[in-house]
Design an enzyme around this catalytic site. Structure first.
Site, PDB file in Angstrom:
ATOM      1  N   SER A  30      41.705  41.306  44.125  1.00 25.77           N
ATOM      2  CA  SER A  30      40.529  41.488  43.348  1.00 25.77           C
ATOM      3  C   SER A  30      40.213  42.987  43.543  1.00 25.77           C
ATOM      4  O   SER A  30      39.727  43.334  44.770  1.00 25.77           O
ATOM      5  CB  SER A  30      39.550  40.639  43.676  1.00 25.77           C
ATOM      6  OG  SER A  30      38.274  41.105  43.050  1.00 25.77           O
ATOM      7  N   GLU A  60      37.662  43.008  29.556  1.00 24.51           N
ATOM      8  CA  GLU A  60      36.502  42.470  30.256  1.00 24.51           C
ATOM      9  C   GLU A  60      35.726  43.847  29.924  1.00 24.51           C
ATOM     10  O   GLU A  60      35.754  44.969  30.724  1.00 24.51           O
ATOM     11  CB  GLU A  60      36.895  42.313  31.690  1.00 24.51           C
ATOM     12  CG  GLU A  60      37.382  41.295  32.083  1.00 24.51           C
ATOM     13  CD  GLU A  60      37.457  41.097  33.466  1.00 24.51           C
ATOM     14  OE1 GLU A  60      36.805  41.882  34.418  1.00 24.51           O
ATOM     15  OE2 GLU A  60      37.841  40.077  34.104  1.00 24.51           O
TER      16      GLU A  60
HETATM   17 ZN   LIG Z   1      34.773  42.346  37.546  1.00 28.56          ZN
END
Ligand SMILES: [Zn+2]
Length: 326
Positions: free
Chosen positions: A238, A293
């Site tokens: 991440s 996103e």
């Molecule tokens: Zn994010």
């Protein structure tokens, strides 16, 4: 008139003799080691002949592998002799592939393989292989050398060490954390967009490995691995783990419809001025491995963010073009 007496100073004479001796020895040394070739004949012509012989050896090798003279000439322009040393078979598209600026001979098998199995041009092939996306996501994942590097690339091929935590985390927005320089810019961005009458909040900044593990496992339990992988990173992969990523929201949700807000328009125009890039664009899902996103931004500094925006490239492509990633 008095005749001048010639004085002989034996000390000076000795030094003179030693100096002449050193020059002579030095001359012979240089002659033997740098000018003379192994047959004992020494002149510049032989050195030139030797170089030509080297070239002919390279030509001969490529010739034996089946490359035409025309191809050999181009390959010698595109590649260093070290690169040519590493070629041990005939690749159909080597001339075209090696003309691409970011070509690396170490990847030749994968370039040729992708070339055989796609209709991409050489440039696209080299980019796809250098960013690893010729392989399935999470294949051959490497741990990054320096997770503290402000330009660290973290994605489905490069992860941070599981125990990594940035040492300079500070507060951003209301209760989130980012690395100090990134936080400074994000706080300024939020202040400035608010001043323009638009509400925006820092929704999610740094995430520890424990938090990411819980999130990912929950998503997998709910949607299965395949779907969870499209929107949630596996622990270590991440970008939030770097402390350089931030999710921004106008209403506490993170939805694709954020792209229709005035806040998103403002970010499109101004995010780069705060060193932030839209990390997972709509048209680059195949490369980033994440669905679009519009809320996820990555801090890379004003200069790099501006370059990435102007060129319309992803951070992966930036790393290939400007950081030598392959
Ligand atoms: Zn994010």
């Amino acid at each position: 008139m008095r005749k001048k007496r010639v004085k002989v100073n034996f000390g000076n004479l000795l030094i003179f003799i030693v100096v002449i001796g050193l020059f002579t020895y030095g001359g012979i040394y240089v002659y033997n080691n740098f000018i003379s070739d192994d047959t004992g004949n020494s002149n510049d012509k032989n050195s030139i002949l030797n170089n030509n012989n080297e070239d002919k050896k390279v030509n001969k090798k490529l010739k034996e592998l089946g490359y035409s003279n025309n191809d050999i000439e181009k390959l010698e322009n595109n590649l260093s002799s070290e690169d040519i040393d590493k070629i041990n078979e005939k690749y159909d598209n080597l001339v075209e592939l090696s003309s691409v600026k970011y070509f690396h001979i170490e990847n030749i098998e994968r370039y040729q393989n992708l070339s055989d199995n796609s209709s991409y041009d050489a440039e696209e092939i080299v980019m796809r292989v250098n960013t690893q996306i010729d392989r399935d996501f999470y294949t051959d994942v490497k741990i990054v050398d320096d997770p503290n590097d402000p330009f660290v690339l973290v994605n489905k091929y490069y992860e941070v060490p599981q125990d990594y935590e940035p040492s300079d985390l500070v507060s951003v927005g209301n209760g989130q954390k980012m690395r100090s320089e990134a936080a400074e810019y994000v706080n300024k961005l939020i202040k400035d967009i608010n001043a323009d009458g638009l509400y925006l909040q820092a929704q999610s900044g740094f995430r520890s490995i424990d938090l990411q593990t819980r999130l990912y496992n929950n998503y997998v339990a709910r949607d299965g691995v395949e779907e969870a992988d499209t929107y949630s990173a596996r622990p270590g992969s991440s970008e939030h783990h770097t402390g350089l990523a931030i999710d921004l929201s106008h209403d506490g949700t993170l939805e694709e419809s954020f792209e229709n807000t005035k806040q998103f328009d403002w970010l499109q125009k101004n995010a780069h001025k705060y060193g932030l890039i839209l990390r997972y664009p709509k048209d680059k899902v195949y490369m980033t491995g994440y669905m679009y996103e519009p809320w996820h931004y990555r801090y890379v500094g004003v200069e790099v963010a501006t370059l990435i925006k102007n060129e319309g490239i992803t951070f992966e492509e930036y790393c290939v073009k400007y950081k030598g990633l392959y």
